[in-house]
Scaffold this motif. Structure first.
Motif, PDB file in Angstrom:
ATOM      1  N   TYR A   1       8.793   7.822   0.932  1.00 40.24           N
ATOM      2  CA  TYR A   1       7.526   7.249   0.491  1.00 40.24           C
ATOM      3  C   TYR A   1       7.762   5.947  -0.263  1.00 40.24           C
ATOM      4  N   THR A   2       6.748   5.093  -0.261  1.00 37.36           N
ATOM      5  CA  THR A   2       6.831   3.803  -0.950  1.00 37.36           C
ATOM      6  C   THR A   2       5.557   3.571  -1.745  1.00 37.36           C
ATOM      7  N   ASN A   3       5.700   2.747  -2.786  1.00 39.24           N
ATOM      8  CA  ASN A   3       4.551   2.352  -3.616  1.00 39.24           C
ATOM      9  C   ASN A   3       3.778   3.558  -4.120  1.00 39.24           C
ATOM     10  N   TYR A   4       4.515   4.545  -4.577  1.00 35.66           N
ATOM     11  CA  TYR A   4       3.876   5.798  -4.969  1.00 35.66           C
ATOM     12  C   TYR A   4       4.747   6.455  -6.020  1.00 35.66           C
ATOM     13  N   SER A   5       4.130   7.055  -7.003  1.00 31.58           N
ATOM     14  CA  SER A   5       4.868   7.822  -8.012  1.00 31.58           C
ATOM     15  C   SER A   5       4.268   9.217  -8.077  1.00 31.58           C
TER      16      SER A   5
ATOM     17  N   LYS B   1      13.155   7.945  -3.609  1.00 26.68           N
ATOM     18  CA  LYS B   1      11.799   8.131  -3.079  1.00 26.68           C
ATOM     19  C   LYS B   1      11.870   8.893  -1.759  1.00 26.68           C
TER      20      LYS B   1
ATOM     21  N   THR C   1      -0.423  12.550  -6.996  1.00 30.40           N
ATOM     22  CA  THR C   1      -0.127  12.085  -8.356  1.00 30.40           C
ATOM     23  C   THR C   1      -0.634  13.087  -9.383  1.00 30.40           C
TER      24      THR C   1
ATOM     25  N   SER D   1       0.848  -1.190   0.000  1.00 33.21           N
ATOM     26  CA  SER D   1       0.000   0.000   0.000  1.00 33.21           C
ATOM     27  C   SER D   1       0.889   1.247   0.000  1.00 33.21           C
ATOM     28  N   GLN D   2       0.307   2.352  -0.421  1.00 31.28           N
ATOM     29  CA  GLN D   2       1.048   3.609  -0.463  1.00 31.28           C
ATOM     30  C   GLN D   2       1.333   4.077   0.958  1.00 31.28           C
ATOM     31  N   LYS D   3       2.522   4.580   1.150  1.00 35.34           N
ATOM     32  CA  LYS D   3       2.924   4.951   2.493  1.00 35.34           C
ATOM     33  C   LYS D   3       3.857   6.150   2.459  1.00 35.34           C
TER      34      LYS D   3
END
Lengths: 113, 111
Positions: free
Chosen positions: B25-29, B71, B94, B1-3
Motif C-alpha cells: 500500500y502507498t500514501n496510507y497509514s 508498507k 485507519t 492518492s491512497q492505493k
C-alpha cells in the motif's frame, strides 16, 4: 440466524429504469455499507451508515441514493440506471466496535442493458 | 492518492506447499489490516485482522505479517489444500468507518 441478507440476487435493468436493492441484518450491528465490485478492481464503497438515522457518501456515490430505514435495513436505490452501473453489489455490516471484521451479504449481480 | 496493490496474476501452487500472497500500500497509514476470502458468486468472508502495532498473527494454517515500514502485508497458507482455492482480498482501515479493499489475488491449489 441469517446474518446479512440481500435481495434480489440477480437483476437485469434497461437503461433509465429504477430499482432498489435491499439489505437486512439480524446481527444488531450499528454500521452498514454498500459496495460495488467490478473485475480487476477492489470493492469500492458507495455509501455507508454509521448508525441508524445517518448516511454518508463513500468513494463512488454518484447515481445512487440510500436509506437507513431502521437498525436492521439499509437500501440502495438507482434512480436512472446506466450501463456503467453494471456490477456486483455487496452489503456489509460491522459490529459494535468499529475496528472489527465486516460481514457481507451474498451479493446482487446487476446488469444494465 | 491512497492505493492498495495485490498481485493481479493468479498464484498456482501444489497441494501441501505454502502459499504466500502480498499486499502493498502507498500514501496510507492504516491502523489495522484485514484479509478476506472470496469464493465465486459469494461475498467476502473475514479471515484475520492485524493491528499496526502487531508484527504477526496466526490462526490455524494461516499467518499474516504486517510491516508498516515496508508498507506491506504477507498472507501465508501453510500445507495448502485444493479447498483453499479462492480469491483473497486485503483491506486497510485507519480506524474510521471507511475501509479500502484491494482487488484480490486468485489462488489455485492443485491436488
Amino acid at each position: 440466524n441469517a446474518g446479512v441478507t440481500q435481495t434480489p440476487k440477480f437483476q437485469v435493468l434497461k437503461t433509465g429504469q429504477s430499482m432498489t436493492l435491499q439489505c437486512a441484518q439480524d446481527m444488531n450491528h450499528n454500521s452498514m455499507y454498500w459496495y460495488r465490485q467490478d473485475p480487476g478492481m477492489g470493492l469500492r464503497l458507495i455509501y455507508y451508515s454509521a448508525s441508524e438515522g445517518t448516511t454518508d457518501k463513500g468513494e463512488v456515490p454518484n447515481g445512487y441514493n440510500v436509506s437507513r430505514l431502521n437498525k436492521r435495513e439499509f437500501s440502495l436505490r438507482l434512480e436512472s440506471a446506466a450501463p456503467s452501473q453494471t456490477s456486483v453489489y455487496f452489503c456489509a455490516t460491522v459490529g459494535q466496535l468499529m475496528n472489527t471484521e465486516a460481514f457481507f451479504g451474498q451479493g446482487t449481480r446487476l446488469t444494465v442493458v | 492518492s491512497q492505493k492498495i496493490e495485490q498481485n493481479s496474476e493468479a498464484l498456482n501452487i501444489q497441494e501441501g506447499k505454502t502459499a504466500t500472497l502480498t499486499c502493498n500500500y502507498t500514501n496510507y497509514s492504516p491502523a489495522y489490516l484485514q484479509w478476506y476470502r472470496q469464493d465465486p458468486g459469494r461475498g467476502p468472508v473475514f479471515l484475520l485482522l492485524i493491528r499496526e502495532n502487531e508484527k504477526e498473527k496466526r490462526k490455524e494454517r494461516l499467518k499474516v505479517t504486517f510491516d508498516t515500514t515496508l508498507k506491506q502485508s504477507l498472507f501465508h497458507i501453510t500445507a495448502s489444500q485444493p479447498a483453499d482455492s479462492a480469491t483473497y482480498l486485503c483491506a486497510l482501515s485507519t480506524g474510521g468507518f471507511k475501509t479500502i479493499f484491494g482487488a484480490g489475488t486468485r489462488l489455485f491449489v492443485k491436488a
